[in-house]
Design an enzyme around this catalytic site. Structure first.
Site, PDB file in Angstrom:
ATOM      1  N   TRP A   1       0.802  -1.221   0.000  1.00 58.22           N
ATOM      2  CA  TRP A   1       0.000   0.000   0.000  1.00 58.22           C
ATOM      3  C   TRP A   1       0.837   1.275   0.000  1.00 58.22           C
ATOM      4  O   TRP A   1       0.295   2.357  -0.190  1.00 58.22           O
ATOM      5  CB  TRP A   1      -0.926   0.028   1.239  1.00 58.22           C
ATOM      6  CG  TRP A   1      -0.193  -0.264   2.525  1.00 58.22           C
ATOM      7  CD1 TRP A   1      -0.131  -1.474   3.169  1.00 58.22           C
ATOM      8  CD2 TRP A   1       0.606   0.634   3.295  1.00 58.22           C
ATOM      9  NE1 TRP A   1       0.659  -1.382   4.288  1.00 58.22           N
ATOM     10  CE2 TRP A   1       1.130  -0.091   4.388  1.00 58.22           C
ATOM     11  CE3 TRP A   1       0.951   1.991   3.173  1.00 58.22           C
ATOM     12  CZ2 TRP A   1       1.969   0.485   5.349  1.00 58.22           C
ATOM     13  CZ3 TRP A   1       1.785   2.557   4.128  1.00 58.22           C
ATOM     14  CH2 TRP A   1       2.284   1.815   5.199  1.00 58.22           C
TER      15      TRP A   1
ATOM     16  N   ALA B   1      -2.656  -4.090  -2.765  1.00 55.31           N
ATOM     17  CA  ALA B   1      -2.969  -4.115  -1.332  1.00 55.31           C
ATOM     18  C   ALA B   1      -4.411  -3.643  -1.144  1.00 55.31           C
ATOM     19  O   ALA B   1      -4.842  -2.679  -1.795  1.00 55.31           O
ATOM     20  CB  ALA B   1      -2.014  -3.206  -0.567  1.00 55.31           C
TER      21      ALA B   1
ATOM     22  N   GLY C   1       6.578  -6.311  -0.574  1.00 61.10           N
ATOM     23  CA  GLY C   1       5.855  -6.241   0.690  1.00 61.10           C
ATOM     24  C   GLY C   1       6.783  -6.615   1.833  1.00 61.10           C
ATOM     25  O   GLY C   1       8.011  -6.513   1.711  1.00 61.10           O
ATOM     26  N   SER C   2       6.192  -7.076   2.907  1.00 61.84           N
ATOM     27  CA  SER C   2       6.982  -7.335   4.111  1.00 61.84           C
ATOM     28  C   SER C   2       7.756  -8.650   3.992  1.00 61.84           C
ATOM     29  O   SER C   2       7.365  -9.560   3.245  1.00 61.84           O
ATOM     30  CB  SER C   2       6.053  -7.382   5.318  1.00 61.84           C
ATOM     31  OG  SER C   2       5.154  -8.463   5.165  1.00 61.84           O
TER      32      SER C   2
ATOM     33  N   CYS D   1      10.178   1.514   2.164  1.00 64.50           N
ATOM     34  CA  CYS D   1      11.109   0.432   2.503  1.00 64.50           C
ATOM     35  C   CYS D   1      12.542   0.941   2.540  1.00 64.50           C
ATOM     36  O   CYS D   1      13.394   0.373   3.205  1.00 64.50           O
ATOM     37  CB  CYS D   1      10.988  -0.681   1.475  1.00 64.50           C
ATOM     38  SG  CYS D   1      11.159  -0.061  -0.201  1.00 64.50           S
TER      39      CYS D   1
ATOM     40  N   GLU E   1      11.395  -2.273  11.332  1.00 69.06           N
ATOM     41  CA  GLU E   1      11.068  -1.143  10.437  1.00 69.06           C
ATOM     42  C   GLU E   1      10.133  -0.203  11.191  1.00 69.06           C
ATOM     43  O   GLU E   1       9.081  -0.640  11.653  1.00 69.06           O
ATOM     44  CB  GLU E   1      10.311  -1.671   9.218  1.00 69.06           C
ATOM     45  CG  GLU E   1      11.151  -2.047   8.056  1.00 69.06           C
ATOM     46  CD  GLU E   1      10.281  -2.380   6.834  1.00 69.06           C
ATOM     47  OE1 GLU E   1       9.469  -3.300   6.905  1.00 69.06           O
ATOM     48  OE2 GLU E   1      10.455  -1.711   5.800  1.00 69.06           O
TER      49      GLU E   1
ATOM     50  N   SER F   1      15.933   5.698  -5.512  1.00 68.43           N
ATOM     51  CA  SER F   1      14.994   5.199  -6.514  1.00 68.43           C
ATOM     52  C   SER F   1      15.162   5.878  -7.869  1.00 68.43           C
ATOM     53  O   SER F   1      15.200   7.105  -7.948  1.00 68.43           O
ATOM     54  CB  SER F   1      13.561   5.425  -6.022  1.00 68.43           C
ATOM     55  OG  SER F   1      13.410   4.842  -4.760  1.00 68.43           O
TER      56      SER F   1
HETATM   57  P1  NAD Z   1       2.468  -6.847   3.372  1.00 65.77           P
HETATM   58  O1  NAD Z   1       3.532  -7.869   3.230  1.00 65.77           O
HETATM   59  O2  NAD Z   1       1.574  -6.926   4.550  1.00 65.77           O
HETATM   60  O3  NAD Z   1       1.491  -6.893   2.104  1.00 65.77           O
HETATM   61  C1  NAD Z   1       2.005  -6.798   0.788  1.00 65.77           C
HETATM   62  C2  NAD Z   1       1.003  -7.423  -0.170  1.00 65.77           C
HETATM   63  O4  NAD Z   1       0.916  -8.818   0.094  1.00 65.77           O
HETATM   64  C3  NAD Z   1      -0.417  -6.872  -0.045  1.00 65.77           C
HETATM   65  O5  NAD Z   1      -0.987  -6.822  -1.323  1.00 65.77           O
HETATM   66  C4  NAD Z   1      -1.102  -7.928   0.803  1.00 65.77           C
HETATM   67  O6  NAD Z   1      -2.487  -7.974   0.611  1.00 65.77           O
HETATM   68  C5  NAD Z   1      -0.443  -9.177   0.267  1.00 65.77           C
HETATM   69  N1  NAD Z   1      -0.479 -10.333   1.154  1.00 65.77           N
HETATM   70  C6  NAD Z   1      -0.521 -10.374   2.495  1.00 65.77           C
HETATM   71  N2  NAD Z   1      -0.531 -11.663   2.929  1.00 65.77           N
HETATM   72  C7  NAD Z   1      -0.481 -12.445   1.820  1.00 65.77           C
HETATM   73  C8  NAD Z   1      -0.457 -13.843   1.588  1.00 65.77           C
HETATM   74  N3  NAD Z   1      -0.464 -14.714   2.578  1.00 65.77           N
HETATM   75  N4  NAD Z   1      -0.391 -14.267   0.315  1.00 65.77           N
HETATM   76  C9  NAD Z   1      -0.364 -13.418  -0.713  1.00 65.77           C
HETATM   77  N5  NAD Z   1      -0.375 -12.069  -0.571  1.00 65.77           N
HETATM   78  C10 NAD Z   1      -0.441 -11.600   0.694  1.00 65.77           C
HETATM   79  O7  NAD Z   1       3.183  -5.438   3.251  1.00 65.77           O
HETATM   80  P2  NAD Z   1       2.532  -3.986   3.343  1.00 65.77           P
HETATM   81  O8  NAD Z   1       2.202  -3.724   4.775  1.00 65.77           O
HETATM   82  O9  NAD Z   1       1.470  -3.825   2.330  1.00 65.77           O
HETATM   83  O10 NAD Z   1       3.759  -3.066   2.883  1.00 65.77           O
HETATM   84  C11 NAD Z   1       4.774  -2.669   3.717  1.00 65.77           C
HETATM   85  C12 NAD Z   1       5.979  -3.563   3.565  1.00 65.77           C
HETATM   86  O11 NAD Z   1       6.405  -3.569   2.210  1.00 65.77           O
HETATM   87  C13 NAD Z   1       7.170  -3.074   4.350  1.00 65.77           C
HETATM   88  O12 NAD Z   1       7.812  -4.160   4.963  1.00 65.77           O
HETATM   89  C14 NAD Z   1       8.071  -2.470   3.287  1.00 65.77           C
HETATM   90  O13 NAD Z   1       9.434  -2.415   3.614  1.00 65.77           O
HETATM   91  C15 NAD Z   1       7.809  -3.349   2.129  1.00 65.77           C
HETATM   92  N6  NAD Z   1       8.157  -2.684   0.875  1.00 65.77           N
HETATM   93  C16 NAD Z   1       9.274  -3.100   0.205  1.00 65.77           C
HETATM   94  C17 NAD Z   1       9.643  -2.464  -0.972  1.00 65.77           C
HETATM   95  C18 NAD Z   1      10.862  -2.885  -1.728  1.00 65.77           C
HETATM   96  O14 NAD Z   1      10.985  -2.471  -2.880  1.00 65.77           O
HETATM   97  N7  NAD Z   1      11.755  -3.677  -1.156  1.00 65.77           N
HETATM   98  C19 NAD Z   1       8.864  -1.413  -1.462  1.00 65.77           C
HETATM   99  C20 NAD Z   1       7.728  -1.013  -0.759  1.00 65.77           C
HETATM  100  C21 NAD Z   1       7.379  -1.676   0.421  1.00 65.77           C
END
Ligand code: NAD
Length: 494
Positions: free
Chosen positions: A167, A193, A245-246, A301, A398, A458
């Protein structure tokens, strides 16, 4: 589609907007989820519900695979020049609607408008960059060392790709995946998300109108991300997972992908150190810190998570940074005066507070902020905490918010050791006037990206990604394109 399945952005006075379809984009149509359920989308600046969107089921996920799979052969066979022309049209269409898209991002994410505007331009740029890359997917040709046969390598589209995005950058994280996938000749299913789905849906409609054929990009929102994505990853027609994501969710998805041995690109969490040496240009370091810490309200991130400031410059750095951060106006993302917007949800605010409280309980001092902002939205003010002791959770977790956690170091070896003392390895920042030292330190930092005398890494033309538990693979640049291809080796004698 019926009237109540689109959303019109209210409060935006400029041009470029359109009613955003709130269904699932599967093949040629926007449709409701099989079970007819809807998901609320909130405005973090007020806590109010903006609208609802369709909630996809496992069957909908498989229908999206059907659509992506049906479109795959034709898209892979589409001449690269034609794919490039369509991608360029996507870039232009996003730029034309930049103000409206920025407003939409601010509405559903809470970030300040200038951050949202920068995100739109960054997001659009992936289409332009990959339009240029689509016609440069070059192969290789070599004589085998033993002589006689030739080694010929072609980069072919890897196939149907599942793209899962977070998100915090609802536009850029989607386009950073869609653009290289399409440039390489892959069709895809985007799973945005649930906190920020409207931006992805708006981009989906923009892409369709810009000429992306039916089925090439499919979008499925769902409250059941686990089962839906698991079903997609177990469908043998799917060959690629690109996830941002995370780290914990990334780990789960790697296990899911293992069953079908699916190629994975993982952009995961970070814990960026920001190192300032005594000899650094103080004003430049403060400018860089403001970007590295405050871009997106710290919800990045790549956000500076741990400031390591050398003893001789520490007090001046803290004083100036606190003054700059304290002068920022906190408020609703869509208010043009806002410089620091809302956090995504109440849980995010609670997490930030618990990290600050833990540091203070272990001996740290609050120089600025340190308590949640006033509701009803989800606010945390710019905050500065110093004297962070060993063992404070803020050094290992984080923060994902506008809190600068600062501690001192005495010499270069100590700074490098402290910076590398984490399971993460995404981005690191170094400020020093001594270029030789800056490069030596950069080489020894265990990170995928180092910003040397800069507060921002970036760039669509640069390979973005992490080492250790921050991820696998790279996005952006030519590397990001190759992630959506397979190398086909043809042994040939002529
Ligand atoms: P998140 O991992 O909770 O969710 C990311 C995505 O995964 C969302 O679309 C969510 O709905 C989906 N998701 C959650 N559980 C899942 C599952 N079991 N199976 C499949 N999909 C699932 O992360 P967030 O809270 O949306 O974003 C923040 C995190 O993203 C932070 O840790 C941040 O550092 C990371 N991030 C990394 C980068 C990068 O380029 N390395 C960039 C942006 C954000």
């Amino acid at each position: 589609m019926t009237e109540n399945t689109s959303y019109s952005v209210s409060g935006f006075s400029g041009e470029g907007g359109f009613p955003i379809p709130t269904g699932l984009l599967i093949g040629a149509e926007w449709r409701e989820g099989r079970e007819g359920n809807r998901i609320d989308v909130l405005n973090p600046s007020t806590g109010e519900t903006l609208t609802t969107i369709a909630d996809g089921t496992v069957e909908d996920g498989i229908a999206a695979v059907d659509a992506a799979s049906a479109a795959a052969a034709e898209w892979a066979a589409t001449p690269p020049r034609k794919r490039a022309t369509i991608l360029l049209a996507c870039y232009e269409a996003m730029v034309e609607r930049a103000d409206w898209l920025a407003y939409l991002i601010s509405l559903e994410n809470g970030k300040a408008l200038p951050d949202a505007r920068s995100e739109v331009m960054y997001a659009a740029e992936f289409f332009r960059w990959y339009a240029e890359e689509a016609v440069r997917i070059n192969g290789e040709l070599a004589m085998a060392p033993a002589g006689g046969n030739r080694i010929m390598v072609q980069y072919q589209p890897i196939g149907v790709s599942l793209l899962i995005t977070p998100w915090n950058f609802p536009a850029a994280m989607a386009t950073r995946k869609i653009a290289p996938a399409l440039a390489a000749g892959c069709t895809c299913i985007l799973k945005p998300a649930t906190e920020t789905p409207l931006t992805a849906l708006a981009i989906g409609e923009i892409l369709r109108n810009a000429g992306v054929p039916d089925g090439v990009v499919n979008i499925i929102n769902t409250r059941k991300a686990g089962p839906v994505c698991s079903a997609i990853l177990h469908d043998p027609r799917v060959r690629k997972l690109s996830f941002t994501g995370s780290t914990p969710v990334g780990r789960t998805l790697l296990k899911e992908a293992a069953d079908s041995i699916i190629s994975c690109s993982m952009e995961l969490g970070g814990n960026a150190p920001f190192i300032v040496f005594d000899d650094a240009d103080l004003d430049a370091a403060i400018e860089g810190a403001m970007v590295a810490k405050m871009r997106n309200g710290g919800e990045a991130c790549t956000a500076a998570n741990r400031f390591y400031v050398q003893e001789g410059i520490h007090d001046a750095f803290v004083e100036k940074l606190a003054a700059r951060m304290g002068a920022l106006k906190l408020g609703a993302g869509t208010d043009p005066a806002t410089q620091c917007g809302a956090m995504i949800n109440p849980k995010a605010v609670e997490k930030i507070q618990s990290l600050v409280d833990d540091a203070v309980a272990k001996g740290a001092s609050i120089v600025l902020g340190g308590k949640p902002g006033e509701g009803p939205g989800f606010y945390y003010p710019p905050s500065v905490v110093t004297g962070i002791p060993d063992g404070a959770e803020i050094l290992s977790d984080e923060i994902f918010g506008p809190v600068a956690a600062i501690r001192t170091f005495s010499d270069q070896e100590q700074a490098i050791a402290m910076a590398n003392d984490t399971e993460y390895g995404l981005a690191a920042y170094v400020y020093t006037a001594d270029l030789r030292r800056g490069l030596q330190v950069s080489e020894r930092l265990e990170y995928g990206m180092v910003a040397l005398n800069r507060g921002l890494v970036s760039d669509p033309a640069a390979p973005f990604g992490g080492v250790k538990q921050s991820g696998l693979g790279r996005e952006g640049s030519h590397h990001g394109l190759i992630e959506f291809t397979e190398a086909k080796y043809i042994a040939v004698t002529w």
